[in-house]
Every structure is written in structure tokens, then in C-alpha cells.
Design an enzyme around this catalytic site. Structure first.
Site, PDB file in Angstrom:
ATOM      1  N   GLU A  52       8.685  -2.732   0.339  1.00 29.70           N
ATOM      2  CA  GLU A  52       7.304  -2.305   0.591  1.00 29.70           C
ATOM      3  C   GLU A  52       7.074  -0.867   0.172  1.00 29.70           C
ATOM      4  O   GLU A  52       6.012  -0.538  -0.381  1.00 29.70           O
ATOM      5  CB  GLU A  52       6.968  -2.472   2.073  1.00 29.70           C
ATOM      6  CG  GLU A  52       5.481  -2.336   2.394  1.00 29.70           C
ATOM      7  CD  GLU A  52       5.007  -0.901   2.592  1.00 29.70           C
ATOM      8  OE1 GLU A  52       3.786  -0.674   2.576  1.00 29.70           O
ATOM      9  OE2 GLU A  52       5.867   0.004   2.756  1.00 29.70           O
TER      10      GLU A  52
ATOM     11  N   ASP B 218       2.352  -3.019  10.152  1.00 29.32           N
ATOM     12  CA  ASP B 218       2.879  -1.761   9.627  1.00 29.32           C
ATOM     13  C   ASP B 218       2.303  -0.637  10.473  1.00 29.32           C
ATOM     14  O   ASP B 218       1.486  -0.866  11.368  1.00 29.32           O
ATOM     15  CB  ASP B 218       2.508  -1.617   8.147  1.00 29.32           C
ATOM     16  CG  ASP B 218       3.528  -0.815   7.342  1.00 29.32           C
ATOM     17  OD1 ASP B 218       4.150   0.086   7.930  1.00 29.32           O
ATOM     18  OD2 ASP B 218       3.694  -1.086   6.146  1.00 29.32           O
TER      19      ASP B 218
END
Length: 351
Positions: free
Chosen positions: A222, A243
Site C-alpha cells: 500500500e 487505514d
């Protein structure tokens, strides 16, 4: 039925996760940790070719799926150059600045499996020698790694097995305070990984039948932009990235609620899913904040950019000083975990 969420258990799991070095590109050990955790819960897992991990919980509806994702890869560096003075020049992995790692202890992971320790310093650190110690730019030219070994030139460094391309990880310096804070590097996004693992554990232990087959992607790229852009089943309708919520001037996110992102650098997130998450939070007494992150993207936005026809969203605990000396509070972890618990048992949005 045990109390849920168990925030002490979540914090301890996060502590274990951040203590495993895993800069993007070198995540094997932390993926193995997560894989073992899930296999002990009798959860089916598979790995994708990128090295990420996918766990699947069957649901009542197998024609429409959900996917949730969080990432175990972190910021880090690589050896760019073995310098003639016996030190190392770095090349950064992920979006951060050199000043955020000045003075940090680190580990160099050689290709042959050895681990050497060191410290990231300005070349001009000593104020007794360098007049510009405070003013010199913190950049690739001036910052270097001092290795904890008797090696004073390039040949002696290479004799230790260090070479260009070796990964460099940063000491997380994790601490859990008595008043509920957890501070550490790499809470982005290992705090969310810990939350998802606790969520899966709850579903398994309580025998909860989810309304839809639900996949959990533990992504490992990511921080470099493409961790969650693949392995999305054609049946997947909703895709929720878990997140961090970013804090700073002009932001509403704090360390005590769950942050629901309405827009980031990739554009707005799905309006219907955002409204659904807000409704769930309000119905279940969950503290939340809506926010925009101007210099941010997520695995969900990566999936959209890859062309997947999905409803995408982003939530997470509020993290102070992102990509540097991060901190959050157990209240934020609790609210995030509660919202996810109710979300995975809710209906897919139709608007």
C-alpha cells in the site's frame, strides 16, 4: 459472551505487529505472523503473487461479496550506496521526509539473511566539527547510516555482507501508556490490521453468520501505491479500506473517534457507503468524525484506479503525526472496531 472490543488485547496485538520489520518489498515475516494467527482460528487463507494475504469468511449470500483491507507494509528504506567513509546512503520507501528519521535506530537486512544495527544521522551531526550542523538540509546527500560495526571504508562494509538493495527498517519504539495511548512508528497501518484480526476472531468465536461472504485482504504494497488493487472477486460489491485517519491543521480527525473519510487525493469516496457508515455509527453510539485527507490515497482508491466496479470507502482510527512519530488512543481503536463489527453484519448499500 466476552466483552467486545477487548482493547487491551487489541493493543497488545498491535504491539506485536509493529515490532516485526516490514518495509514495502520485505513483508514475508509479518505476513507469516498474520497467516499463523488466522490459521489458529481455522480461517481459510490464501496468498496472492504479490505476497499479500486473503482471508475469507463465508456468508449467507454468496452471490454478493464484501472486501475489507488493511496493510502490513510500512515505510522504510533501501541501501542506495555503500560510501567510502564506511557509511550508507539511503533511498526512501514510501512517502515521508528525511527529517522524520533523523537520529533513529535502524536495522539493515542483508540479502543473505544477516541483520546489522545502525543509526540514521546527518553527516554533519557533530556541532563541535560542523558549523552548519543545524542548518544543513536533511536529504539523501547529507543523511547516512552509521553501522554498529568496525567498518571504516567501503571494502569493510561490503565484507559485512551489506550491498545496494538491502532493506533498512526503523525501530518502532512502541510504548503503551497507562492512560490509553499507544505510540509507535507504523501504526499506519498495523493498528488497523490488529483491529481486523480481532474482528475476525470475534466472528469465529461467536459463530456469527455474516450476511455476505466477506474477504479480508492484508495487503503488503500500500505504501507504494498498489497493495489492494487486485484479487477482488467479481462478486465483490463493497470494498472498505481500513487505514489511518490523518490529523493536523484544518482536520476534524482526532485520537478518540473513528475517522470516516469523505475524500482524499484520489477524489470523493462513495456517498452511499459513507452515509451508511454514519448511520451505523449513530445508531450504535459510536464516536466518529468525517474528514478529508488532501495528500492521501488508500488501497480502496488503488482498486478504483485499477478499474474494479465497486463501491469504495475508507475508515480508520485517528493517528497523530502520520508517517513519523505516530500515536493513537484506545478510544479510537474501540470506535473503529465497533463500527466494523456492525458494518460487516449490515446490508450492502443500494444507493
Amino acid at each position: 459472551m466476552s466483552t467486545y472490543p477487548n482493547v487491551a488485547e487489541t493493543k497488545e496485538l498491535i504491539k506485536q505487529l509493529v515490532s516485526i520489520p516490514s518495509p514495502s518489498g520485505n513483508t514475508i515475516k509479518v505476513i507469516e505472523f498474520v497467516e499463523n494467527y488466522l490459521q489458529n482460528l481455522n480461517v481459510n487463507t490464501t496468498r496472492n503473487r504479490k505476497g499479500g494475504l486473503i482471508a475469507t469468511l463465508p456468508g449467507a449470500n454468496t452471490k454478493e461479496h464484501r472486501m475489507l483491507t488493511a496493510h502490513v507494509d510500512t515505510l522504510g528504506a533501501m541501501v542506495k550506496e555503500v560510501k567510502s567513509n564506511g557509511r550508507l546512503k539511503l533511498d526512501l520507501i514510501g512517502g515521508f521526509r528525511y527529517n522524520s528519521i533523523e537520529g533513529e535506530y535502524c536495522e539493515i537486512h542483508t540479502a543473505k539473511g544477516a541483520i546489522l544495527t545502525g543509526t540514521i544521522l546527518m553527516h554533519q551531526t557533530s556541532v563541535h566539527v560542523y558549523r552548519d550542523a543545524g542548518d544543513a538540509k536533511r536529504n539523501q546527500t547529507n543523511m547516512e547510516v552509521r553501522i554498529d560495526a568496525k567498518a571504516e571504508n567501503e571494502e569493510e562494509i561490503r565484507a559485512l555482507g551489506i550491498e545496494v538493495g538491502d532493506f533498512v527498517s526503523f525501530d518502532p519504539r512502541v510504548q503503551i501508556t497507562d492512560n490509553g495511548y499507544i505510540k509507535s512508528r507504523h501504526l499506519d497501518d498495523k493498528a488497523s490490521v490488529g483491529i481486523l484480526l480481532q474482528l475476525i476472531k470475534r466472528v469465529k468465536e461467536d459463530g456469527i453468520m455474516l450476511p455476505y461472504t466477506t474477504h479480508f485482504l492484508i495487503s503488503n504494497n500500500e505504501e507504494i501505491g498498489y497493495g489492494g488493487n487486485s484479487n477482488i472477486t467479481p462478486e465483490t460489491v463493497e470494498y472498505l479500506a481500513v487505514d489511518m485517519g490523518a490529523m493536523g491543521d484544518g482536520q476534524s480527525t482526532d485520537e478518540y473517534t473513528v475517522s470516516i473519510c469523505v475524500k482524499d487525493g484520489s477524489g470523493p469516496y462513495h456517498l452511499g457507503l459513507r452515509k451508511h457508515l454514519v448511520e451505523l455509527a449513530e445508531a450504535n453510539n459510536i464516536g466518529y468524525k468525517l474528514d478529508i485527507y488532501p495528500y492521501y490515497s488508500s488501497d480502496a482508491s488503488a482498486a478504483i484506479h485499477a478499474g474494479h466496479d465497486i463501491i469504495h470507502g475508507l475508515i480508520g482510527p485517528g493517528i497523530d503525526s502520520s508517517h513519523a512519530f505516530e500515536r493513537t488512543h484506545e478510544e479510537s481503536l474501540n470506535h473503529t472496531e465497533k463500527l466494523l463489527y456492525h458494518y460487516i453484519q449490515s446490508n450492502i448499500v443500494t444507493y
